[in-house]
Design a protein around this motif. Sequence first.
Motif, mmCIF file in Angstrom:
data_model
loop_
_atom_site.group_PDB
_atom_site.id
_atom_site.type_symbol
_atom_site.label_atom_id
_atom_site.label_comp_id
_atom_site.label_asym_id
_atom_site.label_seq_id
_atom_site.Cartn_x
_atom_site.Cartn_y
_atom_site.Cartn_z
ATOM 1 N N LEU A 141 0.893 12.587 8.230
ATOM 2 C CA LEU A 141 2.395 12.191 8.023
ATOM 3 C C LEU A 141 2.622 10.880 8.451
ATOM 4 N N GLY A 142 2.342 10.241 9.480
ATOM 5 C CA GLY A 142 2.502 9.120 9.966
ATOM 6 C C GLY A 142 1.940 8.049 9.238
ATOM 7 N N ALA A 143 0.638 8.105 8.856
ATOM 8 C CA ALA A 143 -0.146 7.256 7.967
ATOM 9 C C ALA A 143 0.585 7.253 6.528
ATOM 10 N N LEU A 144 1.015 8.436 6.001
ATOM 11 C CA LEU A 144 1.732 8.462 4.785
ATOM 12 C C LEU A 144 3.077 7.853 4.801
ATOM 13 N N LEU A 145 3.607 7.714 5.747
ATOM 14 C CA LEU A 145 4.997 7.151 6.078
ATOM 15 C C LEU A 145 4.698 5.458 6.021
ATOM 16 N N ALA A 146 3.780 5.207 6.918
ATOM 17 C CA ALA A 146 3.408 3.771 7.144
ATOM 18 C C ALA A 146 3.000 3.030 6.231
ATOM 19 N N ASP A 147 2.217 3.790 4.989
ATOM 20 C CA ASP A 147 1.681 3.297 3.995
ATOM 21 C C ASP A 147 1.986 4.121 2.733
ATOM 22 N N PRO A 148 3.190 4.216 2.457
ATOM 23 C CA PRO A 148 3.545 5.327 1.389
ATOM 24 C C PRO A 148 2.809 5.193 0.096
ATOM 25 N N VAL A 149 2.751 6.486 -0.578
ATOM 26 C CA VAL A 149 1.854 6.929 -1.684
ATOM 27 C C VAL A 149 3.147 7.357 -2.601
ATOM 28 N N PRO A 150 2.418 7.280 -4.018
ATOM 29 C CA PRO A 150 3.729 7.659 -4.895
ATOM 30 C C PRO A 150 4.106 9.116 -4.878
#
Length: 335
Positions: free
Chosen positions: A110-119
Motif C-alpha cells: 500500500l505504501g508503494a502504491l501511494l508513493a507511486d500511484p497507479v491508475p
Amino acid sequence: MITQLDVPLVAAPMAGGPTTPAMVIAAGWAGGLGFLAAGYQTVETMAAAIAEVRASGIPFGVNVFAPTPVPITAERYAQYAALMQREADRFEITLPTVPVDGDDDFDVKLGALLADPVPAVSFTFGLPSAAVITRLRRAGTFVAQTVTSAAEARAAADAGVDCVVAQAYTAGGHSGTFTPDRMPEPLPITDLVTVVSAEVKLPVIAAGGLSTESEVAAALAAGAAAAQLGTALLLAEEAGTSAIHQAALRDPARTETVLTHAFTGRPARALRNRFTDEYTSAAPLGYPALHFLTSPLRKAAAAAGDPELAHLWAGTGHRNIRRGGVGQIFGELSP
C-alpha cells in the motif's frame, strides 16, 4: 474509468503466475483493462511489473490481497499437516509443522502504491478501511473492490470505493468473499449483477466463469459495465500459466470443477483431481496457514509433472477456453 473502456472487458488478476505484464499490456492495447496480481509477490517484484506496464502507456490496475486472516487452531493444523506430510514424503520435502502467518506485506505494498500511484487498485479477500480507500483516491487512483453479495457491495460502497467486481461462485481460483466460513448464496452471474446493481449505484464488473460471447453479453445486459475474464485467459499466449496447468485445462477428461479449501484454507474453484477428492472434506479452514503448508507440496508436484496434487484453478466455463493472444480472445468474447 470502467465505463470509458473501448471494449468492456477486464483481464483478471490471477496471482501465482498466470497474469503477466504482457497480458495486462495486451488487454490495454485491445481496448480493455488489465490488472496486475500483486498477491504472493514481493513489493520489489510488484514494482518491476508496474514499471514494465507503465512504460507501455496504457491504463492498468494492480490487485492487492486485503488482510483477512482465517484463524486455525494448533490441533487442527497439526492433524492436517500430518496428512500433507504423507504426500510430501514421496518428494522428500518437509512441510511447516506449525502455522505460518502473514498479511502478504499489505502495508508495504500500500505504501508503494501511494508513493507511486497507479491508475487503478482493486482489493480482494476483504475490504480495507475507508481511510485506506480515501488515501488511494486522493492520490488519483481508481479503487475497485471484489464482492460476492449485495451486502458486501453495500459495505464497499459505504467505504468509498469507485467500483465493485461482482464475483459469482462460478469463478475460478479463490472466492473473494469476506466470510470464507459462510459462502454467499450461489447466484448465477446475471442474478448477482442484478442484485448488486440494485444495492449500489456504482459501476459493476461481472466476474465468474465467463467464457463465451453470449455469457459476456448476458452479464452486460444484466447491468454490468464490463466483464472480467480470468479462466478464459489461462491459455492466452501472454499468460504465465504453468505447463502442468495448461495441460490439465486441455485434457478432455477433466470436465469437472469443485469448490475446495483444501489447498489454501480459503474456498477456491479448481479442476477436480485426487487432491480435491481426498482432502476437501478433511481440510480445515485456515488462511494463510494452509497456503504456506501445502505450497511446497504443490510446487514439488508441479515440478514432477503430477497434476493430481496441484491446484488447477479453473472456473466453470473452462471447457470453452482456447489458445490465442489476449487481443484475439477479447475480440471473440466482446459482444
